[in-house]
Design a protein around this motif. Structure first.
Motif, PDB file in Angstrom:
ATOM      1  N   UNK A  13       0.185  -1.419  -0.322  1.00 49.44           N
ATOM      2  CA  UNK A  13      -0.063   0.210   0.064  1.00 49.44           C
ATOM      3  C   UNK A  13       0.948   0.835  -0.213  1.00 49.44           C
ATOM      4  N   UNK A  14       2.031   1.220   0.551  1.00 47.65           N
ATOM      5  CA  UNK A  14       2.365   2.610   0.603  1.00 47.65           C
ATOM      6  C   UNK A  14       3.734   2.675   0.065  1.00 47.65           C
ATOM      7  N   UNK A  15       3.507   2.196  -0.910  1.00 49.89           N
ATOM      8  CA  UNK A  15       4.065   1.783  -2.040  1.00 49.89           C
ATOM      9  C   UNK A  15       3.691   2.590  -3.521  1.00 49.89           C
ATOM     10  N   UNK A  16       2.134   2.013  -3.605  1.00 52.28           N
ATOM     11  CA  UNK A  16       1.318   2.454  -4.209  1.00 52.28           C
ATOM     12  C   UNK A  16       0.521   4.281  -3.849  1.00 52.28           C
ATOM     13  N   UNK A  17       0.357   4.221  -3.112  1.00 53.63           N
ATOM     14  CA  UNK A  17       0.271   5.473  -2.543  1.00 53.63           C
ATOM     15  C   UNK A  17       1.744   6.708  -3.500  1.00 53.63           C
ATOM     16  N   UNK A  39      12.772  -0.841   0.446  1.00 55.40           N
ATOM     17  CA  UNK A  39      12.771   0.923  -0.094  1.00 55.40           C
ATOM     18  C   UNK A  39      12.969   1.449  -1.789  1.00 55.40           C
ATOM     19  N   UNK A  40      14.760   1.263  -1.514  1.00 54.56           N
ATOM     20  CA  UNK A  40      15.635   1.454  -3.162  1.00 54.56           C
ATOM     21  C   UNK A  40      14.853   0.703  -4.295  1.00 54.56           C
ATOM     22  N   UNK A  41      13.862   0.184  -3.811  1.00 52.41           N
ATOM     23  CA  UNK A  41      13.031  -0.601  -5.266  1.00 52.41           C
ATOM     24  C   UNK A  41      12.185   0.155  -5.676  1.00 52.41           C
ATOM     25  N   UNK A  42      11.410   1.239  -4.469  1.00 57.26           N
ATOM     26  CA  UNK A  42       9.950   1.659  -4.906  1.00 57.26           C
ATOM     27  C   UNK A  42      10.686   3.097  -6.197  1.00 57.26           C
ATOM     28  N   UNK A 173      -7.112  -6.388   0.547  1.00 59.62           N
ATOM     29  CA  UNK A 173      -6.305  -5.448  -1.140  1.00 59.62           C
ATOM     30  C   UNK A 173      -5.642  -6.746  -0.758  1.00 59.62           C
ATOM     31  N   UNK A 174      -5.199  -7.184  -1.765  1.00 58.98           N
ATOM     32  CA  UNK A 174      -4.627  -8.014  -2.016  1.00 58.98           C
ATOM     33  C   UNK A 174      -3.017  -8.213  -2.254  1.00 58.98           C
ATOM     34  N   UNK A 175      -1.266  -7.770  -2.019  1.00 61.99           N
ATOM     35  CA  UNK A 175      -0.947  -6.998  -1.613  1.00 61.99           C
ATOM     36  C   UNK A 175       1.062  -8.113  -1.541  1.00 61.99           C
ATOM     37  N   UNK A 176       1.653  -7.869  -2.238  1.00 62.82           N
ATOM     38  CA  UNK A 176       2.914  -9.156  -1.955  1.00 62.82           C
ATOM     39  C   UNK A 176       3.118  -9.007  -0.904  1.00 62.82           C
ATOM     40  N   UNK A 177       3.314  -9.880   0.620  1.00 63.30           N
ATOM     41  CA  UNK A 177       4.046  -9.553   1.574  1.00 63.30           C
ATOM     42  C   UNK A 177       4.616 -10.817   1.804  1.00 63.30           C
ATOM     43  N   UNK A 178       6.094 -11.259   1.744  1.00 61.32           N
ATOM     44  CA  UNK A 178       6.772 -12.289   3.003  1.00 61.32           C
ATOM     45  C   UNK A 178       6.687 -12.660   3.601  1.00 61.32           C
ATOM     46  N   UNK A 179       5.775 -11.432   5.310  1.00 60.93           N
ATOM     47  CA  UNK A 179       6.191 -11.582   5.925  1.00 60.93           C
ATOM     48  C   UNK A 179       3.982 -12.087   6.942  1.00 60.93           C
ATOM     49  N   UNK A 203      -6.241   1.685  -5.569  1.00 62.49           N
ATOM     50  CA  UNK A 203      -7.967   1.744  -4.848  1.00 62.49           C
ATOM     51  C   UNK A 203      -7.806   2.709  -3.851  1.00 62.49           C
ATOM     52  N   UNK A 204      -6.886   2.134  -2.450  1.00 64.15           N
ATOM     53  CA  UNK A 204      -6.669   2.542  -1.847  1.00 64.15           C
ATOM     54  C   UNK A 204      -5.544   4.285  -1.999  1.00 64.15           C
ATOM     55  N   UNK A 205      -4.601   4.447  -2.981  1.00 59.42           N
ATOM     56  CA  UNK A 205      -3.680   4.792  -3.215  1.00 59.42           C
ATOM     57  C   UNK A 205      -4.318   6.566  -3.529  1.00 59.42           C
ATOM     58  N   UNK A 206      -5.678   6.393  -4.862  1.00 53.44           N
ATOM     59  CA  UNK A 206      -6.454   7.165  -4.777  1.00 53.44           C
ATOM     60  C   UNK A 206      -7.012   8.467  -3.529  1.00 53.44           C
TER      61      UNK A 206
END
Length: 251
Positions: A13-17, A39-42, A173-179, A203-206
Motif C-alpha cells: 500500500x505504501x508503495x502504491x501511495x 525501499x530502494x526498489x520503489x 487488498x491483495x498485496x505481495x508480502x513475504x512476512x 484504489x487505496x492510493x487514489x
C-alpha cells in the motif's frame, strides 16, 4: 510543489501511495521503511530513509530529516504489521510491538508534524478490521480501532492549527508480502463484497491522495471506507425468507 512523507513505503500500500502521488502531482517525496533494500526498489524519485518506527525517538527523527529537504505538507502513515495471533496466546511483547507500529508511530509522527507549526494534511491507513475482528486478528484489529479514535482526536485538536487528519480504511487488498502471506481460501472468503472484486493498492492510493488534496479541504476526522461496500453489510448471506411484498399489495 508539495512535500509528501510516506511511512511504510516499501510495502504494497505504501508503495502504491508513493507511486500515485508521483504520477499525478508535482511532488517532492520522502519515503520511510524499515526494509532499506525494498525501499530502494520503489520506482519513484524520492529521499529514502531507512528507519524502525517502533523506536519512539525515530518518529520525531524521520519528520526532522524530511523537513531538512523542505517543509512537509502531507504525512501518510502507512507503516503497519498484521501478524496472526489468537487472543488467548498473545503476550505482552507481541501486543506492544503491534501497537508500537500501528498506533504509537502514527500518533508520534503526527505530533512531530504538528509541532512544526505548518498547516497540512495527515492520512492514516486503518483497516476494515477496526470494525470486524477475525480469528487470529484480535491484536491487529484492536490497534486499528484505536488508530481510528486517535485520528478523530487529532483532527479535533489540530484543526485550529490548519491540520486536517483523516484515515483511509481499506477492505481486503491483495498485496505481495513475504512476512504476511495470504492463503487463497482466505482471500476468496474476504473478497466477497457488493462490487464483486478484491481491492487493488491503486484504489487505496487514489483515496489517500484525494483526502490529502484541496478537494477535501473541509473534511477532517473522517474514516473513509474503501472496501467495495463490504462494511455496508453481509451481501453474501442468503435471505432469511422470501420477499413477501407483491405488486399492488402491501405485505
Amino acid at each position: 510543489m508539495r512535500h509528501v512523507l510516506v511511512t511504510g513505503a516499501a510495502g504494497g500500500l505504501g508503495r502504491a501511495i508513493a507511486e500515485d502521488f508521483a504520477e499525478h502531482e508535482d511532488v517532492a517525496l520522502t519515503l520511510v521503511d524499515v526494509d532499506g533494500a525494498r525501499l530502494a526498489e520503489t520506482p519513484v524519485e524520492a529521499v529514502r530513509i531507512t528507519a524502525d518506527l517502533t523506536e519512539p525517538e525515530t518518529c520525531e527523527s524521520v519528520v526532522e530529516q524530511a523537513w531538512r529537504t523542505a517543509p512537509l505538507d502531507v504525512l501518510v502513515n502507512a507503516a503497519g504489521i498484521y501478524p496472526s495471533v489468537d487472543m488467548i496466546d498473545v503476550d505482552a511483547e507481541t501486543w506492544d510491538r503491534i501497537f508500537a507500529l500501528n498506533l504509537r508511530a502514527p500518533v508520534l509522527t503526527t505530533a512531530a508534524f504538528a509541532h512544526r507549526g505548518r498547516s497540512g494534511a495527515v492520512v492514516n491507513i486503518s483497516s476494515g478490521a477496526a470494525l470486524r475482528a477475525r480469528p487470529g486478528g484480535g491484536p491487529y484489529a484492536s490497534s486499528k480501532a484505536a488508530l481510528e479514535m486517535a485520528t478523530r482526536a487529532a483532527a479535533l485538536e489540530l484543526g485550529e492549527r490548519g491540520i486536517r487528519v483523516n484515515a483511509v480504511s481499506p477492505g481486503f487488498v491483495a498485496v505481495d508480502s513475504d512476512c504476511n502471506p495470504v492463503a487463497e481460501d482466505y482471500a476468496a472468503a474476504v473478497s466477497v463484497n457488493p462490487l464483486g472484486r478484491p481491492g487493488e493498492p491503486s484504489d487505496v492510493a487514489r483515496a489517500v491522495r484525494w483526502l490529502a488534496s484541496d478537494n477535501a479541504s473541509w473534511i477532517t476526522g473522517e474514516i473513509l471506507r474503501v472496501d467495495g461496500g463490504s462494511s455496508a453489510g453481509a451481501s453474501h448471506l442468503p435471505r432469511l425468507w422470501p420477499n413477501t411484498v407483491r405488486k399492488g399489495r402491501n405485505a
